[in-house]
Design a protein around this motif. Structure first.
Motif, short mmCIF file in Angstrom:
data_model
loop_
_atom_site.label_atom_id
_atom_site.label_comp_id
_atom_site.label_asym_id
_atom_site.label_seq_id
_atom_site.Cartn_x
_atom_site.Cartn_y
_atom_site.Cartn_z
N TRP A 50 0.82 -1.21 0.00
CA TRP A 50 0.00 0.00 0.00
C TRP A 50 0.86 1.27 0.00
O TRP A 50 0.42 2.33 -0.44
N ILE A 53 0.93 3.15 -3.22
CA ILE A 53 -0.25 3.97 -3.46
C ILE A 53 -0.20 5.25 -2.64
O ILE A 53 -0.50 6.35 -3.13
N GLN A 54 0.21 5.13 -1.38
CA GLN A 54 0.27 6.31 -0.51
C GLN A 54 1.31 7.32 -0.99
O GLN A 54 1.12 8.53 -0.87
N LYS A 56 2.07 7.84 -4.09
CA LYS A 56 1.43 8.51 -5.22
C LYS A 56 0.47 9.59 -4.72
O LYS A 56 0.40 10.69 -5.28
N ARG A 57 -0.29 9.28 -3.67
CA ARG A 57 -1.22 10.24 -3.10
C ARG A 57 -0.48 11.44 -2.52
O ARG A 57 -0.92 12.59 -2.66
N TYR A 99 -8.79 8.44 -3.08
CA TYR A 99 -7.98 7.46 -3.81
C TYR A 99 -8.44 7.49 -5.26
O TYR A 99 -9.26 6.65 -5.67
N PHE A 104 -5.05 4.69 -9.45
CA PHE A 104 -4.98 3.25 -9.19
C PHE A 104 -4.82 2.48 -10.50
O PHE A 104 -4.03 1.54 -10.59
N LEU A 107 -1.33 2.56 -11.65
CA LEU A 107 -0.48 1.66 -10.87
C LEU A 107 -0.64 0.22 -11.34
O LEU A 107 0.35 -0.54 -11.40
N MET A 114 -1.01 -5.28 -8.43
CA MET A 114 -1.73 -4.32 -7.62
C MET A 114 -3.24 -4.47 -7.79
O MET A 114 -4.01 -4.01 -6.94
#
Length: 263
Positions: A50, A53-54, A56-57, A99, A104, A107, A114
């Motif tokens: 994860w 993803i974080q 990227k955020r 999100y 996503f 990714l 993912m």
């Protein structure tokens, strides 16, 4: 090892630059529970996935940081019903839980594995509840990811709600003295914004960073005795009675940084 400090930190995330900007920082705390037959190691392996993803955020400006904290050696009060916490911090409450699907999908194109992360995560753990909080007071960053973090949840009556906030704002000076004395590394006080209910563990969270477990038993009484008189014009007995009259500590847990956007 260095970190850009979580305010519980929640914990406890908030970067060192945040302190200078004087912007309100909000922390969304997620309380995670392992499902039967699964382990904290499995959960942390998933949290490491994860992290992509974080990051990227964070790069998109949705959050200022993210991290997951494990409970240290099961050191927790009896009322603690979760197995670990994760935290997102942001200046914008409307973005703190965003999100974006296009992010996503991008990714998944980079790493097709993912695609199943939601399903795999759901097999191992579930989020029991989320709590949106706001950092009211904090002392600054210790830049130490190896800290032992004491997270406490306080409950106060409606009548004492604002008096307790004022009390903790005064107590910050005492914690600054504790830092100078080497008793603790940092401290923060968070106000719960939502959800709020009478049957919850409390309306406030404090986090205190210690260099290691031995510091839990280090004598901080000189800082409290001198600080109560200097900053609040109280004897230490009066200070303790006032603290006890304003709030009750309903939950207490020791945490350790596991994974996040700081390393």
């Amino acid at each position: 090892m260095k970190k850009l400090t979580l305010l519980f930190l929640a914990i406890f995330a908030i970067t060192a630059s945040t302190f200078a900007q004087n912007k309100p920082i909000y922390i969304n705390i997620a309380f995670h529970k392992l499902k039967p037959g699964h382990t904290i190691d499995e959960a942390m392996a998933l949290e490491k996935r994860w992290k992509v993803i974080q990051e990227k955020r964070k790069a998109a400006g949705l959050i200022t940081g993210w991290a997951a904290y494990k409970i240290l050696n099961e050191y927790k009060s009896e009322s603690v019903d979760y197995d670990y916490v994760s935290m997102n911090a942001s200046y914008d409450l409307n973005k703190i839980t965003e999100y974006p699907m296009d992010m996503f999908n991008a990714l998944v194109k980079e790493d097709p594995n993912m695609y199943t992360i939601l399903e795999e995560t759901d097999k191992v753990q579930s989020v029991m509840r989320n709590k949106i909080t706001k950092a009211i007071e904090y002392t600054g960053s210790s830049n130490d990811m190896n800290s032992v973090v004491l997270m406490e949840t306080m409950k106060t009556t409606t009548t004492n709600y604002f008096a307790y906030i004022d009390f903790e704002k005064q107590v910050k000076a005492i914690h600054m003295d504790r830092i100078k004395a080497g008793n603790i590394q940092e401290w923060a006080f968070w106000q719960h914004l939502a959800p709020m209910s009478d049957d919850g563990p409390g309306q406030f969270t404090t986090i205190t960073f210690f260099k290691d477990l031995s510091k839990l038993d280090e004598d901080s009484s000189p800082s409290y005795i001198n600080g109560a008189k200097k900053y609040m014009n109280l004897t230490v007995d009066q200070y303790l009675k006032k603290a006890d009259s304003l709030r009750k500590i309903n939950q207490s847990v020791l945490l350790k940084y596991a994974v996040g956007t700081f390393n």
